[in-house]
Design a protein around this motif. Structure first.
Motif, PDB file in Angstrom:
ATOM      1  N   ALA A   1       0.811  -1.214   0.000  1.00 31.91           N
ATOM      2  CA  ALA A   1       0.000   0.000   0.000  1.00 31.91           C
ATOM      3  C   ALA A   1       0.844   1.264   0.000  1.00 31.91           C
ATOM      4  N   THR A   2       2.040   1.180   0.558  1.00 34.78           N
ATOM      5  CA  THR A   2       2.885   2.363   0.676  1.00 34.78           C
ATOM      6  C   THR A   2       3.562   2.727  -0.631  1.00 34.78           C
ATOM      7  N   MET A   3       3.838   1.749  -1.482  1.00 33.60           N
ATOM      8  CA  MET A   3       4.557   2.010  -2.729  1.00 33.60           C
ATOM      9  C   MET A   3       3.882   3.089  -3.587  1.00 33.60           C
ATOM     10  N   PRO A   4       2.584   2.952  -3.908  1.00 34.75           N
ATOM     11  CA  PRO A   4       1.971   3.995  -4.738  1.00 34.75           C
ATOM     12  C   PRO A   4       1.878   5.341  -4.040  1.00 34.75           C
ATOM     13  N   TYR A   5       1.825   5.351  -2.705  1.00 40.29           N
ATOM     14  CA  TYR A   5       1.762   6.618  -1.980  1.00 40.29           C
ATOM     15  C   TYR A   5       3.089   7.361  -2.085  1.00 40.29           C
ATOM     16  N   ILE A   6       4.212   6.634  -2.007  1.00 41.99           N
ATOM     17  CA  ILE A   6       5.513   7.267  -2.214  1.00 41.99           C
ATOM     18  C   ILE A   6       5.610   7.773  -3.653  1.00 41.99           C
TER      19      ILE A   6
ATOM     20  N   MET B   1      12.471   0.730  -1.147  1.00 37.74           N
ATOM     21  CA  MET B   1      11.087   1.213  -1.185  1.00 37.74           C
ATOM     22  C   MET B   1      10.944   2.371  -2.166  1.00 37.74           C
ATOM     23  N   LYS B   2      11.943   3.245  -2.189  1.00 38.89           N
ATOM     24  CA  LYS B   2      11.878   4.386  -3.111  1.00 38.89           C
ATOM     25  C   LYS B   2      11.982   3.910  -4.559  1.00 38.89           C
ATOM     26  N   PHE B   3      12.834   2.917  -4.813  1.00 38.69           N
ATOM     27  CA  PHE B   3      12.898   2.358  -6.165  1.00 38.69           C
ATOM     28  C   PHE B   3      11.567   1.699  -6.539  1.00 38.69           C
ATOM     29  N   GLY B   4      10.933   1.049  -5.565  1.00 36.79           N
ATOM     30  CA  GLY B   4       9.618   0.467  -5.807  1.00 36.79           C
ATOM     31  C   GLY B   4       8.598   1.513  -6.182  1.00 36.79           C
TER      32      GLY B   4
ATOM     33  N   ALA C   1      -2.925  11.904 -10.186  1.00 37.25           N
ATOM     34  CA  ALA C   1      -1.966  11.336  -9.239  1.00 37.25           C
ATOM     35  C   ALA C   1      -2.668  10.777  -8.012  1.00 37.25           C
ATOM     36  N   ILE C   2      -3.828  11.352  -7.687  1.00 35.94           N
ATOM     37  CA  ILE C   2      -4.536  10.926  -6.481  1.00 35.94           C
ATOM     38  C   ILE C   2      -4.958   9.462  -6.573  1.00 35.94           C
ATOM     39  N   ASP C   3      -5.104   8.943  -7.799  1.00 34.33           N
ATOM     40  CA  ASP C   3      -5.477   7.538  -7.950  1.00 34.33           C
ATOM     41  C   ASP C   3      -4.435   6.613  -7.335  1.00 34.33           C
ATOM     42  N   LEU C   4      -3.174   7.045  -7.322  1.00 29.55           N
ATOM     43  CA  LEU C   4      -2.133   6.225  -6.712  1.00 29.55           C
ATOM     44  C   LEU C   4      -2.408   6.029  -5.227  1.00 29.55           C
ATOM     45  N   GLN C   5      -2.797   7.128  -4.554  1.00 33.25           N
ATOM     46  CA  GLN C   5      -3.103   7.028  -3.125  1.00 33.25           C
ATOM     47  C   GLN C   5      -4.369   6.225  -2.891  1.00 33.25           C
ATOM     48  N   LEU C   6      -5.369   6.408  -3.728  1.00 35.01           N
ATOM     49  CA  LEU C   6      -6.640   5.707  -3.532  1.00 35.01           C
ATOM     50  C   LEU C   6      -6.490   4.207  -3.781  1.00 35.01           C
ATOM     51  N   ILE C   7      -5.657   3.831  -4.741  1.00 35.16           N
ATOM     52  CA  ILE C   7      -5.393   2.408  -4.977  1.00 35.16           C
ATOM     53  C   ILE C   7      -4.640   1.816  -3.788  1.00 35.16           C
TER      54      ILE C   7
END
Length: 561
Positions: A140-145, A384-387, A400-406
């Motif tokens: 879950a954290t990957m798309p948020y970063i 994690m940053k590379f991810g 971009a908000i879709d990344l957080q929502l996913i």
């Protein structure tokens, strides 16, 4: 197309602020330096000793991210009223945070937990369940970063910088000072971040208010734009087809916020329950800044902002560039850049701690020393940053908000074990595992079925185009959609609730609960609470010093009961 030659002033102000926070990031390793920073307690949680001011800046930097400065106003620019869902979700979430997170702080300080997965392992006696929680949190954290990196990239585009190396350079700097200083770096930098954000919000409000016609003209032009749009899901008022998605999105986002690993990491760094609750009661004031920034999406319509190369994530930086004086636009760009780097650092630390404590130490090297744990976590934070960069390449979303929502769809599946587990251990460990599998499967299937549509309403990509699932997939004649996360969580809860009595009837044993009821209300000064003797800000009171002396060994240093 913006050129670098036209943005010299903005660039050098941005570069100065970026250089300032970089120096602060590296210097943070010396900020009230402990005897030994090579432990996850120190590197990953700042010694669990942040006081009132540092906790406030850390939590605000943790919660209000590039999501606030870029993603949300961009969504408002594109769809109008539907983009205002963060306002009700932030109203909903703080009472939830106030109740849930104080219990989480207490039990983690009593047992020395660094991650939510460690708590789950102790509460339900299941290594497999804890592993599932850890991997879900990392996923879950990957798309948020990635969202944070997109915010920085948008600023570089507006300043006319070439694609590639500027973002890579910022990424490397972020990775290095996070590696060096741990959680102390974003905690210190968040002070600068908040000052830049408040300045940007004030400048935006005053510039629009001083414009001919002021805010009234902004809303009138926005209404005209949405009225002539071919899309049926936008508007100055919420369309009927968007109301269900709006409600479920607000509720789902509120649930997801306090489950994210980076939010819980910021909580565990607080010195005591009073410090945590005091800041949770004040942070809603920060939501006012989000409200003003969201209105920038409407102001961008009045200014007839045209996204660079169709990239809507450049809308907000472009509006700053066109309406602010050059020096002020540079500060606004710095606010976006620093506002992205602070949470990106916290997120990578939180995800790295999950890997180290709940994968590496638990399954690979149980005999790992504290120093080895810290080194592994530092390396994992880089990974994690590379991810996150990979997420940007794989999920080329319109907003971009879709990344957080996913990401929210995934992290919500930890609610039964983490949040409900703070109040009851009734759910069976294997039922919780089945629930997570059911919820994640449901969420992934639904996300796969969501197409990405362009501004004209035509389908751009068939799959993984957002988080709003069309109810027409069930055969209903409607344009209404629903947030995937809520449906996936419902499936998770149903599976866990039905499987629990079934497993007990079959005689499948529960895991051993290693926590006690009093662990969930323990506070600083309680002899059971693991306490660091050094404070990051503020000084210990006489009572605190006396209490610590009762269980600190002769000769000083740290001692975990």
């Amino acid at each position: 197309m913006p050129t670098f030659a036209d943005h010299q002033v903005e660039f050098w102000i941005f570069a100065f602020m970026f250089g300032l926070v970089t120096v602060m990031g590296f210097w943070a390793a010396r900020w009230r330096r402990p005897d030994n920073i090579h432990t996850l307690e120190e590197w990953g949680l700042g010694g669990r000793a942040f006081g009132n001011w540092v906790t406030f800046f850390l939590l605000s930097g943790d919660v209000y991210t590039a999501y606030t400065f870029v993603a949300v106003p961009t969504l408002v620019f594109g769809v109008g009223a539907s983009g205002f869902f963060p306002m009700p979700f932030l109203v909903i979430v703080y009472p939830m945070l106030f109740v849930v997170l104080a219990r989480f702080w207490s039990v983690c300080h009593v047992h020395g937990f660094v991650t939510p997965a460690e708590f789950v392992r102790a509460r339900f006696g299941s290594r497999t369940l804890a592993l599932g929680i850890a991997m879900t949190g990392i996923l879950a954290t990957m798309p948020y970063i990635a969202l944070q990196l997109i915010g920085i990239e948008a600023v570089f585009k507006v300043m006319g910088l070439p694609e590639g190396w500027p973002l890579t350079a910022a990424f490397i700097v972020l990775a290095l000072y996070t590696f060096n200083s741990g959680l102390r770096a974003p905690a210190l930098i968040s002070i600068v971040k908040d000052a830049l954000v408040l300045w940007t919000v004030l400048a935006a409000f005053l510039i629009v208010a001083s414009h001919s016609g002021g805010w009234e003209t902004v809303f009138r032009v926005a209404e005209t734009k949405y009225a002539t749009s071919p899309s049926t899901s936008d508007g100055l008022l919420l369309p009927a087809s968007s109301q269900l998605n709006y409600i479920t999105l607000a509720v789902g986002s509120a649930v997801a916020l306090f489950l994210y690993p980076h939010t819980l990491t910021g909580v565990l760094a607080s010195r005591n329950r009073a410090t945590l609750r005091r800041n949770l009661s004040v942070l809603p004031l920060y939501t006012l800044t989000l409200g003003v920034l969201m209105l920038v999406g409407f102001a961008a319509i009045l200014s007839d902002i045209q996204p660079i190369g169709g990239d809507r994530n450049t809308v907000v930086p472009l509006w700053f560039d066109e309406n602010f004086p050059a020096w002020s636009a540079g500060l606004a760009f710095a606010a976006i850049g620093v506002g992205a780097m602070v949470p990106a650092a916290i997120m990578s630390i939180a995800a790295a701690n999950l890997f180290t404590r709940d994968v590496y130490k638990e399954f690979i090297r149980p005999e790992a020393t504290p120093a080895e744990e810290t080194l592994v976590s530092k390396i994992a934070s880089l990974a994690m940053k590379f991810g996150a960069v990979i997420c940007i390449l794989m999920l080329n979303t319109q907003f971009a908000i879709d990344l957080q929502l996913i990401g929210g769809v995934f992290v919500m599946q930890t609610l039964p074990a983490v949040a409900i587990g703070l109040f009851t251990a009734w759910l069976h460990r294997w039922a919780l595992i089945a629930g997570i599998i059911g919820g994640l499967t449901t969420g992934l299937v639904m996300l796969y079925q969501i197409p990405q549509r362009g501004a004209d309403g035509n389908i751009v990509r068939e799959h993984f185009g957002g988080s709003a699932w069309p109810l027409s997939n069930l055969g209903f004649d409607t344009r209404s959609t629903i947030y995937v996360g809520v449906v996936a969580l419902a499936a998770n809860l149903i599976v866990a609730a039905l499987a629990t009595p079934l497993l007990r009837a079959m005689g499948v044993p529960d895991g051993r609960d290693r926590t006690r009821e009093q662990d969930y209300v323990a506070d600083e000064g309680d002899p059971t609470v693991r306490r660091m003797t050094e404070l990051i800000d503020g000084e210990p009171t006489r009572d605190q010093t006396a209490a610590q002396s009762l269980f600190t060994p002769t000769g000083g240093g740290r001692h975990s009961l």
